[in-house]
Design a protein around this motif. Structure first.
Motif, PDB file in Angstrom:
ATOM      1  N   TRP A   1       0.965  -2.582  -5.060  1.00  0.00           N
ATOM      2  CA  TRP A   1       0.134  -3.467  -5.422  1.00  0.00           C
ATOM      3  C   TRP A   1      -0.114  -4.303  -4.746  1.00  0.00           C
ATOM      4  CZ3 TRP A   1       2.335  -7.904  -2.696  1.00  0.00           C
ATOM      5  CH2 TRP A   1       3.520  -7.353  -1.416  1.00  0.00           C
ATOM      6  N   HIS A   2      -1.159  -3.261  -3.665  1.00  0.00           N
ATOM      7  CA  HIS A   2      -2.349  -3.743  -3.226  1.00  0.00           C
ATOM      8  C   HIS A   2      -4.023  -4.205  -3.001  1.00  0.00           C
ATOM      9  CE1 HIS A   2      -4.230  -0.028  -4.440  1.00  0.00           C
ATOM     10  NE2 HIS A   2      -5.026  -0.318  -4.192  1.00  0.00           N
ATOM     11  N   LEU A   3      -3.682  -4.226  -4.918  1.00  0.00           N
ATOM     12  CA  LEU A   3      -4.169  -5.150  -5.705  1.00  0.00           C
ATOM     13  C   LEU A   3      -3.920  -6.232  -6.497  1.00  0.00           C
ATOM     14  CD1 LEU A   3      -7.386  -2.185  -6.231  1.00  0.00           C
ATOM     15  CD2 LEU A   3      -7.222  -4.010  -4.229  1.00  0.00           C
ATOM     16  N   LEU A   4      -3.576  -6.257  -6.551  1.00  0.00           N
ATOM     17  CA  LEU A   4      -2.032  -7.805  -7.146  1.00  0.00           C
ATOM     18  C   LEU A   4      -3.223  -9.040  -6.992  1.00  0.00           C
ATOM     19  CD1 LEU A   4       0.500  -8.046  -9.165  1.00  0.00           C
ATOM     20  CD2 LEU A   4       0.878  -9.225  -6.719  1.00  0.00           C
ATOM     21  N   PRO A   5      -4.086  -9.794  -7.820  1.00  0.00           N
ATOM     22  CA  PRO A   5      -4.543 -10.495  -7.382  1.00  0.00           C
ATOM     23  C   PRO A   5      -4.054 -11.674  -6.792  1.00  0.00           C
ATOM     24  CG  PRO A   5      -4.606 -10.525  -9.982  1.00  0.00           C
ATOM     25  CD  PRO A   5      -3.851  -9.076  -9.318  1.00  0.00           C
TER      26      PRO A   5
ATOM     27  N   HIS B   1       1.006  -1.000  -0.105  1.00  0.00           N
ATOM     28  CA  HIS B   1      -0.237  -0.372   0.266  1.00  0.00           C
ATOM     29  C   HIS B   1       0.675   1.061   0.251  1.00  0.00           C
ATOM     30  CE1 HIS B   1      -1.571  -3.392   1.639  1.00  0.00           C
ATOM     31  NE2 HIS B   1      -3.311  -3.210   1.337  1.00  0.00           N
ATOM     32  N   TYR B   2       0.267   2.388  -0.626  1.00  0.00           N
ATOM     33  CA  TYR B   2       1.230   3.314  -1.196  1.00  0.00           C
ATOM     34  C   TYR B   2       0.891   4.097  -0.018  1.00  0.00           C
ATOM     35  CZ  TYR B   2       3.339   7.317  -2.840  1.00  0.00           C
ATOM     36  OH  TYR B   2       4.230   8.925  -2.737  1.00  0.00           O
ATOM     37  N   SER B   3       1.897   4.749   0.459  1.00  0.00           N
ATOM     38  CA  SER B   3       1.738   6.395   1.314  1.00  0.00           C
ATOM     39  C   SER B   3       3.314   7.340   1.262  1.00  0.00           C
ATOM     40  CB  SER B   3       2.180   6.151   2.965  1.00  0.00           C
ATOM     41  OG  SER B   3       2.082   6.913   3.729  1.00  0.00           O
TER      42      SER B   3
END
Length: 313
Positions: A148-152, A118-120
């Protein structure tokens, strides 16, 4: 970008860092505190936490395993093409050391990947900026993977981990998705909370959980500073759940962490589980990602995609 498709490509795998031995703890803590040595009380408290999980964190070995898994996956995809190095925020090898190692290997284009989904701007953004600044000193282009928080493959891993851990709990339990808290002042306009909610919602959908009755977000491991940090803290949530009498157990999915380390092994396995026992709730935690092959392979695919896009004419 260099545009030189014959030159080796670099992957800079970035991580927070951890002391490798008990003797390194004070220097590590001093680095986190921007050169200010900890008080004897603070040092004793941190040392006690490491002692409670066996003397030192396994994070250094696990981070190296993640780097090696990414290197192996890239070698399988593009043999002889990639140099994969580690660069850390608070322990050697530092981010600048990793960039220098890539430069010495003749790399002109590097991909920056932080082992945090998750990006911050306060975390991943700082890693990438340090990598970019160091790259500029070596005339090296940086191609960023900021999130890459939604990488399957990552979502599938979390969903399977949640499903497996739920089996040990009473039928009436709640899933708490946690991540490291950050100061409220840095979260103004920052995507971090939204990305955490997106991951949790995607995993909950895969598992078949309903919002609030069956899952919620919580925060953990806030810094010991006087300013406000994002909450609610997972320890408070566990106490509140017990007080309502509406659940018999709690499952913590530490979605913001990618390896077993102090914030997982102490803050959750010891502290949070202790609170749950105190208030009469069953407790479980999902397994950590560590160097899980499927996710490492998917990240390697993302690295190749970003590099090829950066080198495209």
């Amino acid at each position: 970008m260099s545009g030189d498709r014959a030159a080796p490509l670099g992957l800079l795998v970035m991580a927070y860092g951890t002391p490798r031995t008990p003797e390194d703890v004070e220097a590590y803590y001093t680095h986190i505190r921007r050169g200010r040595p900890p008080t004897p009380e603070l040092l004793a408290d941190l040392t006690a936490r490491y002692d409670a999980i066996g003397g030192i964190s396994p994070l250094a070995a696990l981070t190296e395993a993640q780097r090696a898994a990414l290197a192996d996956a890239l070698e399988a995809r593009q043999p002889g093409r990639w140099k994969v190095v580690l660069g850390q925020k608070h322990a050697a090898p530092f981010i600048e050391d990793g960039v220098a190692e890539l430069a010495a290997a003749g790399v002109h284009d590097m991909v920056g990947l932080v082992l945090a989904p998750h990006y911050s701007g306060f975390s991943v953004g700082q890693y990438q900026q340090r990598a970019a600044d160091a790259g500029d000193e070596h005339a090296m282009a940086l191609h960023r993977i900021d999130r890459w928080h939604l990488l399957p493959a990552y979502l599938d891993f979390l969903a399977a981990a949640v499903t497996d851990a739920r089996a040990s709990l009473p039928a009436d339990h709640k899933v708490l998705f946690t991540a490291h808290s950050l100061p409220e002042r840095v979260l103004e306009g920052d995507p971090y909370p939204d990305e955490l909610r997106q991951t949790a919602a995607a995993v909950a959908e895969r598992v078949g959980l309903s919002p609030w009755p069956e899952w919620a977000l919580a925060w953990q491991s806030a810094g010991r500073t006087p300013e406000p940090w994002r909450g609610p803290d997972v320890l408070e949530v566990i106490r509140d759940l017990a007080a309502t009498g509406r659940t018999d157990g709690v499952l913590v999915c530490a979605q913001g962490f990618t390896a077993d380390h102090l914030e997982v092994l102490y803050d959750l396995d010891i502290e949070a589980s202790g609170i749950a026992a105190e208030v009469g709730l069953a407790f479980a935690r999902t397994r950590s990602l560590n160097a899980e092959p499927t996710v490492m392979a998917a990240l390697a695919d993302e690295v190749v995609r970003v590099a090829e896009a950066g080198l495209a004419p």
